[in-house]
Scaffold this motif. Structure first.
Motif, PDB file in Angstrom:
ATOM      1  N   ARG A  18       1.830   6.629  -3.178  1.00 26.86           N
ATOM      2  CA  ARG A  18       1.721   7.221  -1.847  1.00 26.86           C
ATOM      3  C   ARG A  18       0.460   6.668  -1.217  1.00 26.86           C
ATOM      4  O   ARG A  18      -0.353   6.043  -1.874  1.00 26.86           O
ATOM      5  CB  ARG A  18       1.694   8.743  -1.919  1.00 26.86           C
ATOM      6  CG  ARG A  18       0.577   9.315  -2.736  1.00 26.86           C
ATOM      7  CD  ARG A  18       0.723  10.843  -2.892  1.00 26.86           C
ATOM      8  NE  ARG A  18      -0.186  11.332  -3.900  1.00 26.86           N
ATOM      9  CZ  ARG A  18      -1.463  11.609  -3.706  1.00 26.86           C
ATOM     10  NH1 ARG A  18      -1.999  11.444  -2.515  1.00 26.86           N
ATOM     11  NH2 ARG A  18      -2.227  12.048  -4.680  1.00 26.86           N
ATOM     12  N   TYR A  19       0.321   6.878   0.068  1.00 31.61           N
ATOM     13  CA  TYR A  19      -0.829   6.368   0.803  1.00 31.61           C
ATOM     14  C   TYR A  19      -1.550   7.502   1.506  1.00 31.61           C
ATOM     15  O   TYR A  19      -0.906   8.414   2.035  1.00 31.61           O
ATOM     16  CB  TYR A  19      -0.389   5.307   1.818  1.00 31.61           C
ATOM     17  CG  TYR A  19       0.074   4.034   1.153  1.00 31.61           C
ATOM     18  CD1 TYR A  19      -0.816   3.004   0.911  1.00 31.61           C
ATOM     19  CD2 TYR A  19       1.398   3.873   0.748  1.00 31.61           C
ATOM     20  CE1 TYR A  19      -0.420   1.840   0.283  1.00 31.61           C
ATOM     21  CE2 TYR A  19       1.809   2.716   0.114  1.00 31.61           C
ATOM     22  CZ  TYR A  19       0.903   1.698  -0.109  1.00 31.61           C
ATOM     23  OH  TYR A  19       1.311   0.553  -0.746  1.00 31.61           O
ATOM     24  N   THR A  20      -2.869   7.438   1.503  1.00 30.59           N
ATOM     25  CA  THR A  20      -3.685   8.416   2.213  1.00 30.59           C
ATOM     26  C   THR A  20      -3.644   8.086   3.700  1.00 30.59           C
ATOM     27  O   THR A  20      -3.204   7.000   4.091  1.00 30.59           O
ATOM     28  CB  THR A  20      -5.145   8.373   1.718  1.00 30.59           C
ATOM     29  OG1 THR A  20      -5.703   7.106   2.066  1.00 30.59           O
ATOM     30  CG2 THR A  20      -5.237   8.600   0.224  1.00 30.59           C
ATOM     31  N   PRO A  21      -4.117   8.991   4.566  1.00 31.20           N
ATOM     32  CA  PRO A  21      -4.165   8.673   6.002  1.00 31.20           C
ATOM     33  C   PRO A  21      -5.009   7.426   6.312  1.00 31.20           C
ATOM     34  O   PRO A  21      -4.796   6.771   7.324  1.00 31.20           O
ATOM     35  CB  PRO A  21      -4.799   9.920   6.614  1.00 31.20           C
ATOM     36  CG  PRO A  21      -4.451  11.013   5.668  1.00 31.20           C
ATOM     37  CD  PRO A  21      -4.459  10.378   4.303  1.00 31.20           C
ATOM     38  N   GLU A  22      -5.946   7.095   5.424  1.00 25.92           N
ATOM     39  CA  GLU A  22      -6.774   5.899   5.603  1.00 25.92           C
ATOM     40  C   GLU A  22      -6.110   4.648   5.022  1.00 25.92           C
ATOM     41  O   GLU A  22      -6.748   3.611   4.881  1.00 25.92           O
ATOM     42  CB  GLU A  22      -8.150   6.102   4.939  1.00 25.92           C
ATOM     43  CG  GLU A  22      -8.978   7.210   5.545  1.00 25.92           C
ATOM     44  CD  GLU A  22      -8.576   8.595   5.043  1.00 25.92           C
ATOM     45  OE1 GLU A  22      -8.011   8.696   3.936  1.00 25.92           O
ATOM     46  OE2 GLU A  22      -8.812   9.562   5.781  1.00 25.92           O
ATOM     47  N   SER A  23      -4.852   4.753   4.618  1.00 22.60           N
ATOM     48  CA  SER A  23      -4.049   3.654   4.056  1.00 22.60           C
ATOM     49  C   SER A  23      -4.508   3.205   2.670  1.00 22.60           C
ATOM     50  O   SER A  23      -4.290   2.060   2.278  1.00 22.60           O
ATOM     51  CB  SER A  23      -4.026   2.451   5.002  1.00 22.60           C
ATOM     52  OG  SER A  23      -3.441   2.814   6.225  1.00 22.60           O
ATOM     53  N   THR A  24      -5.131   4.092   1.905  1.00 18.39           N
ATOM     54  CA  THR A  24      -5.496   3.796   0.519  1.00 18.39           C
ATOM     55  C   THR A  24      -4.325   4.167  -0.381  1.00 18.39           C
ATOM     56  O   THR A  24      -3.805   5.271  -0.298  1.00 18.39           O
ATOM     57  CB  THR A  24      -6.737   4.603   0.097  1.00 18.39           C
ATOM     58  OG1 THR A  24      -7.813   4.289   0.980  1.00 18.39           O
ATOM     59  CG2 THR A  24      -7.147   4.270  -1.329  1.00 18.39           C
TER      60      THR A  24
END
Length: 76
Positions: A18-24
């Motif tokens: 999955r990806y965080t809102p910061e695209s990590t």
């Protein structure tokens, strides 16, 4: 203080990414390690222990790209 673990085992399922809102990227792995021994009667016994591992960033993206269920992994 430093705590370190080394795990060599097989993936029990596909990596969940999955990806965080910061695209990590964040990848969750389920890794099984097996222990085999003979009991006092000579019968073979085996026990699996499951480990939950979380990878972040580029390592998570690489795991998602190359690993699949059953892959042998070495984690430190």
């Amino acid at each position: 203080m430093l705590n370190m673990a080394q795990i060599i085992g097989h993936l029990g399922r596909e990596p969940e990414v999955r990806y965080t809102p910061e695209s990590t990227a964040i990848a969750n792995l389920a890794v099984a390690t097996n222990e085999t021994w003979k009991d006092k009667n000579g019968a073979k016994e085996e026990r699996a222990e499951w480990h939950r591992v979380v990878l972040c960033g580029r390592v998570a993206e690489i795991a998602a790209e190359y690993l699949k269920k059953g892959s042998l992994v070495y984690l430190q």
